[in-house]
Scaffold this active site. Structure first.
Site, PDB file in Angstrom:
ATOM      1  N   THR A   1       0.821  -1.203   0.000  1.00  0.00           N
ATOM      2  CA  THR A   1       0.000   0.000   0.000  1.00  0.00           C
ATOM      3  C   THR A   1       0.862   1.264   0.000  1.00  0.00           C
ATOM      4  OG1 THR A   1      -1.747  -1.150   1.188  1.00  0.00           O
ATOM      5  CG2 THR A   1      -1.789   1.247   1.261  1.00  0.00           C
TER       6      THR A   1
ATOM      7  N   PHE B   1     -15.006  -1.670 -11.551  1.00  0.00           N
ATOM      8  CA  PHE B   1     -14.028  -1.004 -10.690  1.00  0.00           C
ATOM      9  C   PHE B   1     -13.710   0.400 -11.172  1.00  0.00           C
ATOM     10  CE2 PHE B   1     -13.392  -5.449  -9.711  1.00  0.00           C
ATOM     11  CZ  PHE B   1     -13.211  -5.425  -8.338  1.00  0.00           C
TER      12      PHE B   1
ATOM     13  N   PHE C   1      -1.563 -10.129  -4.661  1.00  0.00           N
ATOM     14  CA  PHE C   1      -2.968 -10.424  -4.399  1.00  0.00           C
ATOM     15  C   PHE C   1      -3.146 -11.830  -3.821  1.00  0.00           C
ATOM     16  CE2 PHE C   1      -4.863  -7.250  -7.685  1.00  0.00           C
ATOM     17  CZ  PHE C   1      -4.586  -6.213  -6.814  1.00  0.00           C
TER      18      PHE C   1
ATOM     19  N   GLU D   1      -6.919  -4.929   3.681  1.00  0.00           N
ATOM     20  CA  GLU D   1      -7.095  -6.146   2.861  1.00  0.00           C
ATOM     21  C   GLU D   1      -8.373  -6.081   2.027  1.00  0.00           C
ATOM     22  OE1 GLU D   1      -4.416  -7.285   3.200  1.00  0.00           O
ATOM     23  OE2 GLU D   1      -3.805  -7.495   5.287  1.00  0.00           O
ATOM     24  N   GLY D   2      -8.741  -4.876   1.611  1.00  0.00           N
ATOM     25  CA  GLY D   2      -9.925  -4.694   0.773  1.00  0.00           C
ATOM     26  C   GLY D   2     -11.081  -4.107   1.550  1.00  0.00           C
TER      27      GLY D   2
ATOM     28  N   LEU E   1      -2.491 -11.421  -0.256  1.00  0.00           N
ATOM     29  CA  LEU E   1      -3.599 -10.716   0.384  1.00  0.00           C
ATOM     30  C   LEU E   1      -4.787 -11.638   0.627  1.00  0.00           C
ATOM     31  CD1 LEU E   1      -3.571  -7.318  -1.548  1.00  0.00           C
ATOM     32  CD2 LEU E   1      -2.848  -7.713   0.806  1.00  0.00           C
ATOM     33  N   ASN E   2      -5.045 -12.543  -0.276  1.00  0.00           N
ATOM     34  CA  ASN E   2      -6.160 -13.467  -0.083  1.00  0.00           C
ATOM     35  C   ASN E   2      -5.924 -14.376   1.117  1.00  0.00           C
ATOM     36  OD1 ASN E   2      -8.117 -12.723  -1.940  1.00  0.00           O
ATOM     37  ND2 ASN E   2      -7.212 -13.920  -3.603  1.00  0.00           N
TER      38      ASN E   2
ATOM     39  N   GLY F   1     -24.097   0.382  28.192  1.00  0.00           N
ATOM     40  CA  GLY F   1     -24.374   1.765  28.567  1.00  0.00           C
ATOM     41  C   GLY F   1     -23.096   2.588  28.652  1.00  0.00           C
TER      42      GLY F   1
ATOM     43  N   GLY G   1      -4.113   2.786  -2.363  1.00  0.00           N
ATOM     44  CA  GLY G   1      -4.612   1.827  -1.393  1.00  0.00           C
ATOM     45  C   GLY G   1      -5.374   0.716  -2.087  1.00  0.00           C
TER      46      GLY G   1
END
Length: 395
Positions: A143, A394, A247, A374-375, A250-251, A350, A148
Site C-alpha cells: 500500500t 471497478f 494479491f 485487505e480490501g 492478500l487473499n 451503557g 490503497g
C-alpha cells in the site's frame, strides 16, 4: 474464556447450532491451546497495551513456540496446519485483540506467504525457519499514500543498475515495519510489478510508526520511505510477476480475517450477555427485558451464521477449491456483521461500555481498521458484483 458472573461461569451461549460438533478433535485442540494462551497472557494486559499504544514484543517468541507463525505453510520450519486450524487460531487471537491477529497475519500470511509462494529455495531456507520461530519479524510493503485500493497505480519504482536493483518510493500503513528485520517490498519495474526481499537495516529504508491512532492501538503500522535503496539481484522474488502475486498473499490474509472478526464479535457478545445478567435496572436484570433479549438473539444469530460461513470457506480452502470471490463474501459479511455486534454490545453496557474495563468498544474501534484493510467493503462488493454479473465495475 467464558465471562463470569458472581464467580459462576456463564455458559457459552454463542453456539446455538452446536457448531463445535463440526470440528475435528485436532481442530478443537488447536483452538483450545490458543484460547488458553489468550486468556492467560493477553486478556489481563490488553487494556493497558491499547491505552499506551504498545504492541507487546514479548509475545512474538511465544506465538512462534505455539506454531502460530506461518502455521498454514508447509516445510522450511513451518507448522503445516490446516486452513481450518489457522482460522480457529485467528478467531481466538482476535477475541483477545485485532492487533494480535494482525501480527500473525502480516508475519505469516503476507511476509512469510510471499517468500513461501514466490521465493527461491535459497530465500526460503534463509528466512522462513527464523520467521516461523519468531526470531525474525517481517513486513509486507504494498500500500502507498495514494495507492490503497488501487495498487496498480503504485509509484514505487525499482530500476536496474548493473546486477543490482535501486528502489525509490513511499509505502503507507505497513504493519510491523518499524519492528521488522526483513521487508517484502512491491515495486513497479520496466517489466511490471515485482517483489523484493529487503533486510530492514538496508541503507535508505526508513519506517516511521503512524501516530496517533484511534484504532489498532496495540499494533504497529508505519510509513515507509525508500530512498536509493540498493539491493542485489538475489533480492528479487523470482516467482513474483505482476499484481497477481501480492494479491495471492492478500487473499491468505483476508481468509484469516473472516475468522478473526467473529472472535471479536463473540468476545463482545459474551461480555454483553454477562453484563446484562448481573446489571440491575428498575430492580430487574437487563437480560430480563425484551429489547435486550432481542439484541442478544440477533447478535448470536449473526455469530452463528458468520461461523458457518467461515467454516465452509475453510473446508473449501483445505480441499483446494476456494475461489477469490468466496473470500470476498466472507470478509465483507463477517467484518460488516462483527462491527455491528460490537457496537450493539457496547450499547448494552451503557456508559460503562466506553471504558477500557470492557472490550466491545475496543473491538469496534479495531474493526474499523480490519474492515478497511485487505480490501474495503466497497472493493469486496465490486469483486462479488463482477462475479455475479460478469461485468467488472471497478472503474
Amino acid at each position: 474464556m467464558t465471562p463470569e458472573s458472581n464467580g459462576a461461569p456463564v455458559p457459552d451461549n454463542a453456539d446455538l447450532l452446536d457448531i463445535d460438533s463440526l470440528f475435528t478433535a485436532d481442530e478443537l485442540a488447536m483452538r483450545d491451546t490458543v484460547r488458553t494462551f489468550v486468556d492467560a497472557g493477553i486478556r489481563p494486559n490488553i487494556a493497558g497495551w491499547y491505552e499506551d499504544a504498545v504492541f507487546p514484543l514479548k509475545v512474538i517468541p511465544e506465538l512462534g513456540s505455539l506454531g502460530l507463525l506461518g502455521m498454514h505453510l508447509e516445510g522450511y520450519g513451518c507448522p503445516g496446519r490446516s486452513a481450518v486450524e489457522y482460522g480457529l487460531a485467528a478467531l481466538e487471537l482476535e477475541a483477545g485483540d485485532s492487533g494480535l491477529r494482525t501480527f500473525v497475519s502480516v508475519q505469516g500470511s503476507l511476509a512469510m506467504g510471499a517468500i513461501h509462494k514466490h521465493g527461491s529455495e535459497e530465500q526460503k531456507h534463509e528466512w522462513l525457519p527464523r520467521m516461523a520461530a519468531g526470531a525474525v519479524v517481517g513486513c509486507f510493503g504494498l500500500t502507498e499514500p495514494d495507492a490503497g485500493s488501487d495498487p496498480g497505480s503504485m509509484k514505487t519504482f525499482a530500476r536496474r543498475e548493473g546486477g543490482d536493483w535501486i528502489l525509490n518510493g513511499s509505502k503507507r500503513w505497513i504493519g510491523l515495519a518499524s519492528i521488522a528485520q526483513v521487508a517484502v517490498i512491491w515495486a513497479m519495474t520496466d517489466d511490471g510489478v515485482r517483489g523484493f526481499i529487503m533486510p530492514a537495516d538496508t541503507p535508505g529504508f526508513q519506517a516511521t510508526p503512524i501516530e496517533p491512532k484511534l484504532s489498532m492501538r496495540a499494533s504497529v503500522q508505519c510509513d515507509v520511505e525508500l530512498r536509493e535503496v540498493r539491493l542485489p539481484g538475489s533480492a528479487l522474488l523470482p516467482g513474483a510477476r505482476g499484481l497477481r502475486s501480492p494479491f495471492e498473499c492478500l487473499n491468505e490474509a483476508r481468509y484469516g480475517i473472516i475468522w478473526g472478526a467473529m472472535g471479536a464479535a463473540r468476545d463482545s457478545y459474551l461480555t454483553a450477555l454477562e453484563y446484562s445478567r448481573r446489571r440491575l435496572q428498575f430492580d430487574k436484570p437487563l437480560a430480563g427485558y425484551q429489547l435486550t433479549q432481542e439484541k442478544l438473539v440477533n447478535m448470536a444469530l449473526e455469530i452463528n451464521k458468520g461461523m458457518l460461513l467461515a467454516l465452509q470457506i475453510g473446508r473449501l480452502k483445505d480441499a483446494g477449491r476456494l475461489q477469490p470471490h468466496q473470500i470476498s463474501a466472507g470478509k465483507l459479511n463477517n467484518c460488516r456483521e462483527a462491527i455491528r455486534i460490537c457496537r450493539e454490545a457496547r450499547a448494552i453496557l451503557g456508559g460503562n461500555g466506553i471504558t477500557l474495563d470492557y472490550p466491545p468498544m475496543r473491538h469496534a474501534n479495531n474493526l474499523e481498521s480490519v474492515r478497511t484493510y485487505e480490501g474495503t467493503d466497497e472493493v469486496h462488493t465490486l469483486i462479488l458484483g463482477s462475479h455475479i454479473t460478469g461485468i467488472p465495475a471497478f472503474r
